[in-house]
Design a protein around this motif. Structure first.
Motif, PDB file in Angstrom:
ATOM      1  N   HIS A  75      36.471  28.028  35.595  1.00 18.14           N
ATOM      2  CA  HIS A  75      35.677  28.895  34.749  1.00 18.14           C
ATOM      3  C   HIS A  75      36.017  28.554  33.309  1.00 18.14           C
ATOM      4  N   SER A  76      35.013  28.320  32.536  1.00 13.01           N
ATOM      5  CA  SER A  76      35.087  27.726  31.193  1.00 13.01           C
ATOM      6  C   SER A  76      36.478  27.295  30.720  1.00 13.01           C
ATOM      7  N   PHE A  77      37.254  28.236  30.120  1.00 14.78           N
ATOM      8  CA  PHE A  77      38.488  27.762  29.508  1.00 14.78           C
ATOM      9  C   PHE A  77      39.691  27.944  30.406  1.00 14.78           C
ATOM     10  N   ILE A  79      41.660  24.698  31.589  1.00 13.32           N
ATOM     11  CA  ILE A  79      42.639  24.110  30.683  1.00 13.32           C
ATOM     12  C   ILE A  79      43.800  25.072  30.462  1.00 13.32           C
ATOM     13  N   ASP A  91      41.268  16.457  20.411  1.00 14.93           N
ATOM     14  CA  ASP A  91      40.268  15.499  19.956  1.00 14.93           C
ATOM     15  C   ASP A  91      39.322  15.138  21.100  1.00 14.93           C
ATOM     16  N   LEU A 111      38.684  16.954  23.692  1.00 16.79           N
ATOM     17  CA  LEU A 111      37.868  18.129  23.993  1.00 16.79           C
ATOM     18  C   LEU A 111      36.749  18.275  22.970  1.00 16.79           C
ATOM     19  N   ARG A 112      37.057  17.989  21.714  1.00 21.76           N
ATOM     20  CA  ARG A 112      36.024  18.150  20.694  1.00 21.76           C
ATOM     21  C   ARG A 112      34.901  17.142  20.907  1.00 21.76           C
ATOM     22  N   ARG A 113      35.296  15.940  21.268  1.00 25.10           N
ATOM     23  CA  ARG A 113      34.264  14.948  21.573  1.00 25.10           C
ATOM     24  C   ARG A 113      33.410  15.388  22.756  1.00 25.10           C
ATOM     25  N   MET A 114      34.060  16.032  23.720  1.00 27.79           N
ATOM     26  CA  MET A 114      33.322  16.449  24.904  1.00 27.79           C
ATOM     27  C   MET A 114      32.430  17.643  24.609  1.00 27.79           C
ATOM     28  N   GLY A 115      32.443  18.115  23.405  1.00 33.43           N
ATOM     29  CA  GLY A 115      31.496  19.157  23.026  1.00 33.43           C
ATOM     30  C   GLY A 115      32.054  20.556  23.038  1.00 33.43           C
ATOM     31  N   VAL A 116      33.366  20.679  22.766  1.00 37.70           N
ATOM     32  CA  VAL A 116      33.923  22.017  22.636  1.00 37.70           C
ATOM     33  C   VAL A 116      33.765  22.437  21.178  1.00 37.70           C
ATOM     34  N   THR A 117      33.159  23.589  20.964  1.00 39.70           N
ATOM     35  CA  THR A 117      32.943  24.024  19.582  1.00 39.70           C
ATOM     36  C   THR A 117      34.252  24.521  18.984  1.00 39.70           C
ATOM     37  N   ASP A 118      34.266  24.645  17.667  1.00 41.76           N
ATOM     38  CA  ASP A 118      35.490  25.068  16.997  1.00 41.76           C
ATOM     39  C   ASP A 118      35.936  26.438  17.467  1.00 41.76           C
ATOM     40  N   GLU A 153      35.340  27.767  20.339  1.00 39.25           N
ATOM     41  CA  GLU A 153      35.884  27.648  21.694  1.00 39.25           C
ATOM     42  C   GLU A 153      37.293  27.054  21.669  1.00 39.25           C
ATOM     43  N   ILE A 193      30.752  12.943  15.912  1.00 32.44           N
ATOM     44  CA  ILE A 193      31.938  13.629  15.393  1.00 32.44           C
ATOM     45  C   ILE A 193      32.225  13.175  13.968  1.00 32.44           C
ATOM     46  N   SER A 197      28.049  20.682  18.878  1.00 28.15           N
ATOM     47  CA  SER A 197      28.982  20.662  19.996  1.00 28.15           C
ATOM     48  C   SER A 197      28.238  20.784  21.316  1.00 28.15           C
ATOM     49  N   ARG A 205      26.569  17.518  22.120  1.00 30.90           N
ATOM     50  CA  ARG A 205      27.495  16.535  22.699  1.00 30.90           C
ATOM     51  C   ARG A 205      27.822  16.885  24.135  1.00 30.90           C
ATOM     52  N   ARG A 206      28.008  18.170  24.377  1.00 26.33           N
ATOM     53  CA  ARG A 206      28.403  18.623  25.698  1.00 26.33           C
ATOM     54  C   ARG A 206      27.361  18.236  26.752  1.00 26.33           C
ATOM     55  N   PHE A 245      31.811  10.456  27.477  1.00 23.88           N
ATOM     56  CA  PHE A 245      32.756   9.561  26.806  1.00 23.88           C
ATOM     57  C   PHE A 245      33.738   8.911  27.770  1.00 23.88           C
ATOM     58  N   THR A 283      32.678  23.006  33.716  1.00 26.57           N
ATOM     59  CA  THR A 283      33.277  24.334  33.526  1.00 26.57           C
ATOM     60  C   THR A 283      33.075  24.802  32.090  1.00 26.57           C
ATOM     61  N   LEU A 284      33.106  23.844  31.157  1.00 27.25           N
ATOM     62  CA  LEU A 284      32.883  24.230  29.761  1.00 27.25           C
ATOM     63  C   LEU A 284      31.483  24.816  29.603  1.00 27.25           C
ATOM     64  N   ASP A 308      30.046  26.516  31.953  1.00 26.60           N
ATOM     65  CA  ASP A 308      29.945  27.677  32.843  1.00 26.60           C
ATOM     66  C   ASP A 308      28.941  27.540  33.965  1.00 26.60           C
TER      67      ASP A 308
END
Lengths: 643, 257
Positions: free
Chosen positions: A261-263, A266, A558, A560-567, A569, B55, B79, B82-83, B88, B110-111, B113
């Motif tokens: 589930h989302s976060f 991790i 880094d 995660l940010r590339r994978m599209g995690v917003t700030d 999040e 980025i 974001s 990208r998601r 990548f 999961t990110l 949901d």
């Protein structure tokens, strides 16, 4: 560049890494030094105080040294671990292991030298302030600053040996590894988290048993129980961090519906790694925080104790004399003189107590004159009484009497003098020390008092009398030097029993209170300082851990940010990782101290009828606020770094 | 139809010494194309990839991905973009060490949901495709480099992005594992028509692609398309690389499969 310069630069140019560590060890030296200053103080003449000062400081110092040793060792090995790659490079360049050890030794000694010098410097500067606090606590006339070689020598000797021990033992850690292992660094995060289910369940079970025993103690108090509970709780806490938490997380991680589930993915995974890595530290922090909460709580509760103590002992100096007491005049004179010598103004109220037999109780009662009670009540600002002829009031001997005595009207006859009286209730305050009066006391009107003329059955007229001397001193806390001789006689002849073999009784609540207060304050003060050192140490450790893991974490964020995690999040993920690190030990410490307070409460009730629930709540809230602000501070720095 | 358009992209790094990393670079990538970007060290490959990854922002020029201009999106939407649109693959895998192979692969889902049932279904499918089904419960430190890179590819694939960006995906692998990974990438490219942009030093890796774009000092240098035989394509790549000149040291050791 000489070898010494190299070591020096290694320390000075890494100041940012060492900052928190240095702060903690400087503070530890500071506190130790200040304790030593008090321990060797030449002008503490009071034997009792000297014992407390020396004994208390000695214990505090031993605790301080043990924890400091632990903290230094733990931090140093973590520092060396973090620098293993650097050592690998040095060895690769041809430095031999003896040189490496010498370098580590030099670096540690530089850190030690800085800590000791700065610590002693600030310690000496703060001594005066510290002495002022102590003076206030013990109500001493003066406690001047002094210069002597003793505290300096002790501090330097103790900490120098501490640092030598640390520098030698921590380099063992490097010595065992070969170059290639050092160069690769210690991929700590790459270890599987191992835990045994048995130990995990045992940990939870032990904690549960400890808590249940506390609850059980509320109903049936046994002193030896406290040792069992402490032992169970300590072992349980340790297992809780090394195994139970991982086990619980493992259960959650098996349930994909919860875990995927989302976060959480991790957060849980990283959380269990961090907990496994820091289990021992969490354990120490928990125990330390519990002690800190407790000592603060106990002393905070002391303020409410003062009020209640006063309520139980409203008369500042009390002297009672039986008919056969040859010293009566001498003692009363002495007390008055001593009060005058102390420059205390007082009001002496004399009670002539008559004894009769009550028809109801079939026992002796003490009869106290209404007007005498009223004159004391005026001084104490207690409610006045107004009794008609033939009326009486019960004067309770102890606080507990309020529950035991029936309050309905009651008819009785003072048999010897055949005076019928009607008991109209209970006076709402305790006045005399309970040990001075063995029987029930009645306040009767002046008219009735005059009518009591017959002696007790089988006694002479003189034998049916007692005299109470109540010295009312408004500055009751300053009476600690009054009647010390009498107090010594009382403690020597009575010990802890309630039987008084003397023909007189003496009580000085100010003196007793000052002893209790001083002991408690010292306990708190030393406890607080030790706790402060330890919390600072724990904080420095969290800071250091974050700092060394920063590179790895940065890389991870880094990705995660590339994978599209917003700030936003990202902040959430950081929260979920940092919160357990900060609040798990703290939370468990909270639960521990709540139960400890409950136990203490059960204990306390016997000692004095004081409720410390309110104070306890305040202490816990205060600690929560401190912890939360600390968390936000660290999080702010951490997020600034990873972005 | 082109899925990615770069028009006159320029990137200048400000600082004490301003550095021109990319200079007026323009090219397009077709949907379903497998493109390799080659060039010597410091030619701006990684900067280019960062720009496409959104980025990093170009100093000037236009970038269009899937008819969308990411420069006009807010950081939050970027974001999310990208998601959903990008996948990548990195040189050093960058798997999260705390997660198992399976968990690493489902991470993007999961990110977002997604329901657990869909995640399970997708991860099983991808694992089978990549030959990872037997090691799903393993942690990254328990598997080989090739398996780790395949896991990373699985992570890039699982949410079916429009473009996969690969930065030296074979840089840390032995030749056997490298070949497996490259074959896998071209299989994915052909089967699911996924667009892949790969930055590489390795001419062998580049020879698996449809087209190789050469850049030098941040500028367009040359491009060549594949022909029927990989062997000759590889030779032609080598020729261009030698033309690229100067530093022979920049070329990685040549391995022939």
């Amino acid at each position: 560049m000489t070898f010494q310069q190299f070591a020096y630069h290694n320390v000075i140019r890494n100041a940012r890494v060492y900052a928190a560590f240095l702060l903690a060890s400087i503070f530890s030296v500071l506190v130790f030094f200040v304790y030593s200053m008090l321990m060797f103080h030449p002008s503490i003449e009071d034997q009792f105080l000297q014992n407390i000062a020396f004994g208390g400081m000695f214990i505090a110092q031993v605790i301080l040294i043990i924890f400091t040793l632990f903290f230094l060792f733990y931090s140093m090995s973590a520092f060396l671990q973090a620098r293993s790659q650097e050592f690998g490079v040095l060895l690769n360049l041809g430095m031999d292991k003896r040189q490496l050890n010498r370098m580590i030794f030099l670096e540690t000694m530089i850190l030690g030298f800085i800590s000791i010098t700065v610590g002693i410097f600030f310690g000496f500067s703060f001594s005066k302030f510290f002495f002022m606090v102590i003076r206030e606590m013990f109500l001493l006339d003066s406690l001047p600053l002094y210069v002597s070689w003793k505290p300096f020598t002790l501090t330097i000797f103790v900490f120098l040996s501490l640092f030598v021990i640390i520098s030698i033992s921590s380099s063992v850690f490097i010595r065992k590894k070969n170059i290639i292992q050092l160069l690769k660094g210690f991929g700590k995060q790459n270890e599987e988290e191992v835990y045994s289910k048995g130990r995990a369940i045992l940990g939870l079970f032990l904690l549960l048993v400890a808590y249940s025993l506390v609850i059980f103690s509320l109903f049936q108090l046994k002193v030896y129980m406290s040792f069992i509970i402490i032992a169970l709780a300590i072992v349980g806490t340790y297992l809780f961090y090394t195994d139970s938490v991982l086990y619980l997380l493992g259960i959650i991680r098996k349930r994909k519906n919860l875990y995927w589930h989302s976060f959480r993915l991790i957060a849980f995974a990283e959380g269990s790694i961090k907990i496994r890595e820091n289990a021992r530290m969490f354990f120490i922090v928990t125990i330390v925080s519990t002690i800190a909460f407790l000592s603060v709580g106990v002393v905070t509760s002391f303020t409410s104790f003062t009020a209640q103590y006063r309520e139980m002992n409203p008369i500042s100096v009390f002297y009672s004399s039986n008919w056969d007491n040859p010293f009566e005049e001498e003692h009363v004179m002495k007390i008055s003189q001593e009060l005058q010598m102390e420059g205390l103004s007082y009001e002496l109220i004399k009670f002539k107590v008559k004894k009769q037999t009550s028809s109801n109780l079939r026992d002796k009662v003490n009869l106290i004159k209404e007007s005498e009670v009223n004159s004391l009540a005026v001084a104490l600002k207690f409610p006045l009484i107004d009794l008609q002829e033939g009326e009486a009031m019960i004067l309770p001997n102890t606080q507990e009497d309020f529950n035991g005595i029936r309050t309905e009207d009651e008819q009785t006859v003072l048999e010897e003098s055949s005076i019928p009286i009607q008991i109209k209730g209970v006076y709402e305050r305790v006045i005399f020390p309970s040990l001075a009066i063995k029987n029930r006391s009645l306040i009767i009107s002046d008219e009735d008092y005059e009518l009591v003329t017959e002696p007790l059955y089988g006694h002479g007229l003189r034998e049916s009398h007692m005299t109470f001397y109540a010295f009312h001193v408004s500055e009751w806390l300053r009476t600690k030097d009054v009647g010390t001789n009498l107090d010594r006689i009382m403690t020597q002849s009575m010990g802890i029993s309630t039987v008084n073999p003397n023909a007189f009784y003496f009580a000085n609540p100010g003196l007793n209170y000052s002893i209790i207060r001083a002991t408690f304050s010292l306990l708190l003060f030393t406890g607080l300082l030790v706790a402060a050192v330890l919390l600072l140490a724990a904080g420095s450790f969290v800071y250091f851990k974050l700092y060394t893991d920063l590179e790895r974490d940065k890389k991870q964020y880094d990705v995660l940010r590339r994978m599209g995690v917003t700030d936003r999040e990202l902040v959430k993920i950081v929260n979920r990782q940092l919160i357990p690190q900060f609040f798990l030990p703290w939370g468990l410490a909270m639960v521990h101290s709540t139960f400890s307070f409950m136990f203490l409460q059960a204990f306390w009730v016997d000692l004095a009828a004081v409720s410390i629930a309110m104070e306890m709540l305040l202490v816990l809230i205060a600690f929560t606020i401190i912890q939360v602000s600390y968390f936000f501070l660290i999080r702010w720095r951490y997020i600034a770094h990873i972005q | 139809m082109s899925i990615l358009k770069l028009k006159e992209i320029t990137k200048v790094y400000e600082g004490k010494v301003a550095h021109l990393a990319i200079n007026q670079l323009s090219f397009e990538v077709e949907k379903g194309e497998f493109l390799a970007v080659m060039g010597p060290s410091g030619s701006g490959k990684t900067t280019l990839l960062n720009l496409i990854s959104t980025i990093d922002q170009p100093t000037s020029g236009d970038l269009t991905i899937n008819d969308l201009n990411p420069l006009q999106l807010k950081s939050n939407d970027l974001s999310l973009f990208r998601r959903r649109q990008l996948g990548f693959v990195f040189q050093d895998f960058n798997l999260l060490p705390a997660l198992t192979v399976e968990e690493n692969m489902v991470l993007p889902l999961t990110l977002d949901d997604q329901p657990v049932s869909i995640m399970k279904q997708k991860v099983n499918k991808v694992a089978e495709q990549l030959g990872l089904s037997s090691i799903l419960e393993k942690r990254p430190f328990e598997i080989s480099g090739g398996q780790a890179q395949r896991t990373a590819i699985g992570r890039a694939l699982i949410h079916e992005p429009s473009i996969i960006l690969a930065d030296e995906p074979t840089g840390n692998l032995d030749s056997k594992a490298a070949k497996d990974v490259l074959e896998l990438l071209s299989k994915v490219n052909q089967k699911s028509n996924t667009t892949i942009i790969m930055v590489t030093h390795d001419p062998i890796a580049a020879s698996f692609c449809d087209r190789v774009l050469f850049i030098k000092d941040g500028e367009y240098f040359n491009e060549i398309y594949k022909d029927d035989r990989r062997q000759t394509f590889f030779q032609r790549i080598l020729n261009v690389l030698s033309l690229l000149g100067g530093n022979v040291n920049d070329l990685s050791t040549i391995r022939l499969s």
